[in-house]
Design a protein around this motif. Structure first.
Motif, PDB file in Angstrom:
ATOM      1  N   ARG A 127     -47.245   6.037 -91.690  1.00 49.89           N
ATOM      2  CA  ARG A 127     -47.668   6.180 -90.299  1.00 49.89           C
ATOM      3  C   ARG A 127     -49.049   6.815 -90.196  1.00 49.89           C
ATOM      4  O   ARG A 127     -49.869   6.419 -89.365  1.00 49.89           O
ATOM      5  CB  ARG A 127     -46.616   6.986 -89.532  1.00 49.89           C
ATOM      6  CG  ARG A 127     -45.396   6.143 -89.192  1.00 49.89           C
ATOM      7  CD  ARG A 127     -44.117   6.938 -89.054  1.00 49.89           C
ATOM      8  NE  ARG A 127     -43.022   6.056 -88.637  1.00 49.89           N
ATOM      9  CZ  ARG A 127     -42.397   5.208 -89.443  1.00 49.89           C
ATOM     10  NH1 ARG A 127     -42.757   5.124 -90.717  1.00 49.89           N
ATOM     11  NH2 ARG A 127     -41.426   4.448 -89.004  1.00 49.89           N
ATOM     12  N   LEU A 128     -49.321   7.779 -91.031  1.00 52.49           N
ATOM     13  CA  LEU A 128     -50.646   8.388 -91.039  1.00 52.49           C
ATOM     14  C   LEU A 128     -51.716   7.370 -91.419  1.00 52.49           C
ATOM     15  O   LEU A 128     -52.819   7.371 -90.872  1.00 52.49           O
ATOM     16  CB  LEU A 128     -50.683   9.555 -92.019  1.00 52.49           C
ATOM     17  CG  LEU A 128     -49.834  10.778 -91.675  1.00 52.49           C
ATOM     18  CD1 LEU A 128     -49.822  11.754 -92.849  1.00 52.49           C
ATOM     19  CD2 LEU A 128     -50.348  11.467 -90.426  1.00 52.49           C
ATOM     20  N   VAL A 354     -48.504  11.998 -84.423  1.00 50.64           N
ATOM     21  CA  VAL A 354     -48.032  10.950 -85.327  1.00 50.64           C
ATOM     22  C   VAL A 354     -46.739  11.379 -86.007  1.00 50.64           C
ATOM     23  O   VAL A 354     -45.760  10.632 -86.065  1.00 50.64           O
ATOM     24  CB  VAL A 354     -49.102  10.609 -86.383  1.00 50.64           C
ATOM     25  CG1 VAL A 354     -48.571   9.562 -87.352  1.00 50.64           C
ATOM     26  CG2 VAL A 354     -50.372  10.105 -85.707  1.00 50.64           C
ATOM     27  N   ASN A 359     -46.980   8.694 -81.236  1.00 56.06           N
ATOM     28  CA  ASN A 359     -47.650   7.401 -81.403  1.00 56.06           C
ATOM     29  C   ASN A 359     -47.569   7.040 -82.865  1.00 56.06           C
ATOM     30  O   ASN A 359     -47.128   7.825 -83.688  1.00 56.06           O
ATOM     31  CB  ASN A 359     -49.106   7.435 -80.908  1.00 56.06           C
ATOM     32  CG  ASN A 359     -49.970   8.389 -81.701  1.00 56.06           C
ATOM     33  OD1 ASN A 359     -50.071   8.263 -82.918  1.00 56.06           O
ATOM     34  ND2 ASN A 359     -50.592   9.344 -81.032  1.00 56.06           N
ATOM     35  N   ASP A 360     -47.947   5.820 -83.195  1.00 58.12           N
ATOM     36  CA  ASP A 360     -47.781   5.356 -84.565  1.00 58.12           C
ATOM     37  C   ASP A 360     -49.002   5.603 -85.426  1.00 58.12           C
ATOM     38  O   ASP A 360     -49.064   5.166 -86.575  1.00 58.12           O
ATOM     39  CB  ASP A 360     -47.428   3.862 -84.605  1.00 58.12           C
ATOM     40  CG  ASP A 360     -48.533   2.982 -84.029  1.00 58.12           C
ATOM     41  OD1 ASP A 360     -49.619   3.512 -83.713  1.00 58.12           O
ATOM     42  OD2 ASP A 360     -48.316   1.772 -83.911  1.00 58.12           O
ATOM     43  N   GLY A 361     -49.999   6.323 -84.882  1.00 62.08           N
ATOM     44  CA  GLY A 361     -51.171   6.639 -85.679  1.00 62.08           C
ATOM     45  C   GLY A 361     -52.370   5.781 -85.394  1.00 62.08           C
ATOM     46  O   GLY A 361     -53.467   6.139 -85.758  1.00 62.08           O
ATOM     47  N   ARG A 362     -52.187   4.648 -84.694  1.00 60.31           N
ATOM     48  CA  ARG A 362     -53.317   3.738 -84.530  1.00 60.31           C
ATOM     49  C   ARG A 362     -54.444   4.340 -83.700  1.00 60.31           C
ATOM     50  O   ARG A 362     -55.610   4.008 -83.877  1.00 60.31           O
ATOM     51  CB  ARG A 362     -52.851   2.428 -83.881  1.00 60.31           C
ATOM     52  CG  ARG A 362     -52.031   1.550 -84.811  1.00 60.31           C
ATOM     53  CD  ARG A 362     -51.755   0.193 -84.186  1.00 60.31           C
ATOM     54  NE  ARG A 362     -51.059  -0.676 -85.114  1.00 60.31           N
ATOM     55  CZ  ARG A 362     -49.756  -0.733 -85.244  1.00 60.31           C
ATOM     56  NH1 ARG A 362     -48.983   0.061 -84.510  1.00 60.31           N
ATOM     57  NH2 ARG A 362     -49.196  -1.563 -86.095  1.00 60.31           N
ATOM     58  N   THR A 364     -55.102   7.587 -83.631  1.00 59.61           N
ATOM     59  CA  THR A 364     -55.405   8.927 -84.125  1.00 59.61           C
ATOM     60  C   THR A 364     -56.735   8.955 -84.853  1.00 59.61           C
ATOM     61  O   THR A 364     -57.026   8.127 -85.692  1.00 59.61           O
ATOM     62  CB  THR A 364     -54.298   9.396 -85.090  1.00 59.61           C
ATOM     63  OG1 THR A 364     -53.071   9.423 -84.367  1.00 59.61           O
ATOM     64  CG2 THR A 364     -54.594  10.780 -85.625  1.00 59.61           C
TER      65      THR A 364
END
Length: 369
Positions: A127-128, A354, A359-362, A364
């Motif tokens: 995810r990161l 995240v 959220n899924d990281g997109r 971030t």
């Protein structure tokens, strides 16, 4: 203890088939491929794997990571304690005891479901990676040894290729290159000089160079100031720098860790004075945060360790398993206590979102250190 299989994803490789685990740094100059985790307090875990092959970072699998609730995170230093710490560091700078100190806090939250199917640290890495692609991203998963780490670090601590060793300290971060002024450059030069001195303890005298100083490097909507420090380790019959313990028979990696750890960019300058202040002001161990995380191929005499920033880790030896994360800031004379607190909040909030599944990281673009 988790039932997840031991593995390491580092340097573009997936390592499985765990063969050996040791805290002896001499092993890194023996044979085999090793995952390495050095925590800030000096603990070392070296894990040798038998099967190592190229592999990308994993893709997220729905349901395989259940992060903490966004409102469940607590900090080792609250706002009052952190800002008071900044004031104490400024007072020490005013008396000439220190020039810069990295003041950090550790954030913790209980995992809602600690079962292997819902708390796989490798899935947090996935995810990161969606929103924070990093040069040194990866996973070290050794549940039986209390090591479960997901990192998205952008910063090189040590790279070794044969006798050549490099470090890439980061100091100075902005959204645009124009945000990086003389203050940020002065911080970077100060830490680069510290890293030069650290490497000088273990490298051949006169071999230390700085091929890159204060270079602006873009990183997913941000710009970092990055320097490169390079030196040559001694060969047979050559004397290393002063204070390296050359008569001890230690291997190259053992000498490197002894002479340079913890990384200078997350301690301060002078290093010894900064370490004493950190010890006095921070209330919990940093663990792998601001330590060293990476890999060593002893057969080829190469390896890379990153600075353990933008890093999550699980501690299961609590009534409820905890996910931890560190954030901090470099404090200098010009630092404003409230602004430094807000900076750590900003740095942490993006990555915590995240980890908590907000959220899924997109979206971030975190830059916690």
């Amino acid at each position: 203890m988790s039932d997840l299989t031991p593995l390491a994803r580092l340097g573009g490789s997936l390592a499985t088939d765990l063969r050996d685990v040791t805290s002896d740094p001499e092993a890194l100059d023996s044979s085999g491929w090793w995952a390495v985790v050095a925590d800030y307090e000096g603990g070392l875990c070296c894990a040798r794997f038998g099967d190592v092959r190229p592999a990308p970072l994993p893709a997220p699998v729905p349901g395989s990571w259940r992060g903490p609730a966004t409102d469940s995170w607590t900090s080792s230093l609250d706002r009052a304690a952190y800002t008071e710490g900044v004031r104490r560091i400024r007072a020490a700078i005013g008396t000439g005891d220190v020039y810069q100190v990295n003041l950090c806090r550790v954030l913790s939250a209980p995992l809602p479901d600690p079962s292997p199917g819902a708390s796989d640290i490798d899935q947090l890495t996935a995810r990161l990676a969606l929103g924070t692609p990093a040069a040194y991203a990866g996973t070290v998963r050794l549940p039986a040894h209390g090591v479960e780490i997901a990192t998205a670090s952008p910063e090189l601590y040590l790279r070794r290729t044969g006798r050549t060793v490099e470090s890439g300290p980061i100091k100075g971060t902005g959204r645009f290159a124009t945000d990086l002024g003389e203050k940020e450059r002065a911080e970077n030069v100060m830490i680069t000089d510290l890293v030069r001195n650290d490497l000088g303890r273990v490298c051949v005298p006169g071999s230390i160079t700085v091929p890159q100083l204060c270079a602006a490097e873009p990183y997913r909507g941000l710009v970092h100031l990055v320097s490169t420090v390079r030196g040559e380790l001694p060969g047979a019959g050559q004397a290393p720098g002063a204070g390296s313990g050359s008569g001890s028979g230690s291997g190259a990696w053992a000498r490197l860790l002894e002479g340079t750890f913890p990384p200078g960019s997350i301690t301060g300058a002078p290093k010894s004075s900064a370490l004493r202040l950190i010890d006095a002001l921070e209330t919990v161990p940093r663990g792998p945060y601001t330590g060293g995380i990476g890999w060593v191929d002893a057969d080829r005499g190469v390896g890379e360790l990153a600075v353990g920033i933008r890093t999550f880790w699980i501690e299961r030896d609590h009534p409820r398993a905890l996910l931890r994360f560190g954030a901090g800031a470099g404090i200098i004379w010009d630092s404003d206590p409230e602004q430094e607190w807000r900076e750590t909040e900003l740095k942490a909030s993006r990555l915590l979102a995240v980890a908590s599944g907000e959220n899924d990281g997109r979206q971030t673009a975190a830059y916690a250190r």
